[in-house]
Each structure stands twice: as structure tokens, then as C-alpha cells.
Design a protein around this motif. Sequence first.
Motif, PDB file in Angstrom:
ATOM      1  N   LYS A 128       0.660  -0.960  -0.403  1.00 11.49           N
ATOM      2  CA  LYS A 128      -0.024  -0.132   0.133  1.00 11.49           C
ATOM      3  C   LYS A 128       1.179   1.481   0.264  1.00 11.49           C
ATOM      4  CE  LYS A 128      -1.967  -0.694   4.280  1.00 11.49           C
ATOM      5  NZ  LYS A 128      -2.428  -0.471   4.919  1.00 11.49           N
ATOM      6  N   PRO A 129       0.250   2.344  -1.044  1.00 14.58           N
ATOM      7  CA  PRO A 129       1.207   3.718  -0.473  1.00 14.58           C
ATOM      8  C   PRO A 129       1.632   4.151   1.219  1.00 14.58           C
ATOM      9  CG  PRO A 129      -0.807   4.022  -2.456  1.00 14.58           C
ATOM     10  CD  PRO A 129      -0.837   2.811  -1.744  1.00 14.58           C
ATOM     11  N   PHE A 130       2.696   4.657   1.455  1.00  9.62           N
ATOM     12  CA  PHE A 130       2.959   5.029   2.385  1.00  9.62           C
ATOM     13  C   PHE A 130       1.965   6.374   2.880  1.00  9.62           C
ATOM     14  CE2 PHE A 130       5.561   7.395   4.842  1.00  9.62           C
ATOM     15  CZ  PHE A 130       5.676   6.007   6.405  1.00  9.62           C
ATOM     16  N   ASN A 131       1.196   6.163   4.027  1.00  9.54           N
ATOM     17  CA  ASN A 131       0.606   7.902   4.658  1.00  9.54           C
ATOM     18  C   ASN A 131       0.749   7.933   5.681  1.00  9.54           C
ATOM     19  OD1 ASN A 131      -0.732   6.286   6.095  1.00  9.54           O
ATOM     20  ND2 ASN A 131      -1.977   5.314   4.191  1.00  9.54           N
ATOM     21  N   SER A 132       0.074   9.043   5.985  1.00  4.03           N
ATOM     22  CA  SER A 132       0.456   9.677   7.064  1.00  4.03           C
ATOM     23  C   SER A 132       0.155   8.880   8.247  1.00  4.03           C
ATOM     24  CB  SER A 132      -0.421  11.119   7.358  1.00  4.03           C
ATOM     25  OG  SER A 132      -2.327  10.551   7.208  1.00  4.03           O
ATOM     26  N   HIS A 133      -0.784   8.257   8.589  1.00  3.86           N
ATOM     27  CA  HIS A 133      -1.153   6.589   9.304  1.00  3.86           C
ATOM     28  C   HIS A 133      -0.022   6.085   9.769  1.00  3.86           C
ATOM     29  CE1 HIS A 133      -2.879   3.827  12.284  1.00  3.86           C
ATOM     30  NE2 HIS A 133      -2.391   3.591  11.084  1.00  3.86           N
ATOM     31  N   ASP A 134       1.085   5.302   8.924  1.00  7.77           N
ATOM     32  CA  ASP A 134       1.796   4.993   8.400  1.00  7.77           C
ATOM     33  C   ASP A 134       2.856   5.722   9.454  1.00  7.77           C
ATOM     34  OD1 ASP A 134       1.410   2.634   6.725  1.00  7.77           O
ATOM     35  OD2 ASP A 134       1.394   3.867   5.316  1.00  7.77           O
ATOM     36  N   ARG A 135       3.484   6.926   9.001  1.00  7.59           N
ATOM     37  CA  ARG A 135       4.702   7.911   9.846  1.00  7.59           C
ATOM     38  C   ARG A 135       3.878   8.847  10.863  1.00  7.59           C
ATOM     39  NH1 ARG A 135       7.460  11.117   7.440  1.00  7.59           N
ATOM     40  NH2 ARG A 135       6.518  10.813   5.034  1.00  7.59           N
ATOM     41  N   GLN A 136       2.503   8.101  11.362  1.00  3.92           N
ATOM     42  CA  GLN A 136       2.431   8.697  12.922  1.00  3.92           C
ATOM     43  C   GLN A 136       2.923   7.296  13.592  1.00  3.92           C
ATOM     44  OE1 GLN A 136      -1.514  10.038  12.494  1.00  3.92           O
ATOM     45  NE2 GLN A 136      -1.075  12.323  12.114  1.00  3.92           N
ATOM     46  N   ASN A 137       2.103   5.899  12.906  1.00  6.66           N
ATOM     47  CA  ASN A 137       2.523   4.886  14.105  1.00  6.66           C
ATOM     48  C   ASN A 137       3.556   4.655  13.794  1.00  6.66           C
ATOM     49  OD1 ASN A 137       1.755   2.460  14.866  1.00  6.66           O
ATOM     50  ND2 ASN A 137       2.332   1.417  13.319  1.00  6.66           N
ATOM     51  N   PHE A 138       4.640   5.391  13.067  1.00  3.73           N
ATOM     52  CA  PHE A 138       7.244   4.863  12.966  1.00  3.73           C
ATOM     53  C   PHE A 138       6.781   5.660  14.058  1.00  3.73           C
ATOM     54  CE2 PHE A 138      10.409   6.585  12.273  1.00  3.73           C
ATOM     55  CZ  PHE A 138      11.149   5.643  12.407  1.00  3.73           C
ATOM     56  N   GLN A 139       6.079   6.709  14.688  1.00  5.83           N
ATOM     57  CA  GLN A 139       6.688   7.450  15.423  1.00  5.83           C
ATOM     58  C   GLN A 139       6.732   7.069  16.188  1.00  5.83           C
ATOM     59  OE1 GLN A 139       5.085  11.028  13.489  1.00  5.83           O
ATOM     60  NE2 GLN A 139       5.579  11.810  12.839  1.00  5.83           N
TER      61      GLN A 139
END
Length: 152
Positions: A128-139
Amino acid sequence: MTSTIYVDADACPVKSDISLIAQEFMVHVRFIASYDHHISNREEESGEWIFVDPGKDSADLYILNQIKRNDVLITQDIGLASLALAKGVYALSPRGTEYREESIQTALNFRYLAARERERGNYGKGPKPFNSHDRQNFQKCFRRLLSKIEGV
């Protein structure tokens, strides 16, 4: 305990996030990338940049030769993560998934099966395309991991 964060930086979408969070925890970051991916404008990423020979596995081999127990690895490469885990390293994907000894074999098996299907000409949709939810989960997961290490 002083750990170093190693980033498989060739296609990592969270480099600036890693830099900011590492500064919060005062942990040294090494971004490892191939000269094929050399970029001259890296103001958003503070940390040490190491460029290795072009080639499919050059960055992986450099990381494996340098990384040591209790260091942190950020990578999308399941194979690299599995080899690093064997050295006592913490490994995290850019989407926030922590690679663990008890589940890495299953991930490797799925990777193998997907490769076999591609060899047969069966191509899936891909990630799936990387999205803002993925970024927040990573952080969130990266901070949790560094807090856990700091408390050890």
C-alpha cells in the motif's frame, strides 16, 4: 546504554522523523545509502551519512558489518532485519512494525512465496502507498522502542 541507530536509507520514507526523534533521545544516527541514491540536499536529516558502493546489497553488507548488539536498525528489508536480529539488534520497519525473532521466519516465508509467484508471472498489487497514518505509527513505535532501550 548508548546505542546507534542504523538506517537503510536508500528508500526510507521516514528519515526526517528518525532525525528528530533521535535528537530527542540524544542517540547517534547513521544513514547508510548507495552512491546511486546520493542526494546533496539533506537539511532535514541530521546525523551521519555514509555512502557505499552502488549495488543491490552494498548498504546491507555495510550495515551488517558495523551494527552490534542493542543498536537499532530501521529497514524495509525483511532479509536484512532477520540477519540483524541474530546479532541482538532491535529492528523496526518505516511503518512501525518491530521485527522480532519469534515472527521473522514467518515473514521470510511469505517473502519467499511471493518471490516464487512473481517468477511464475503472478504479480500482486504490491505494498500500500505510505501514508500519514503509517508515519504516525512509526513515530509512536520508534519513540516506544527508544524509551524501552533507554530504560534497560
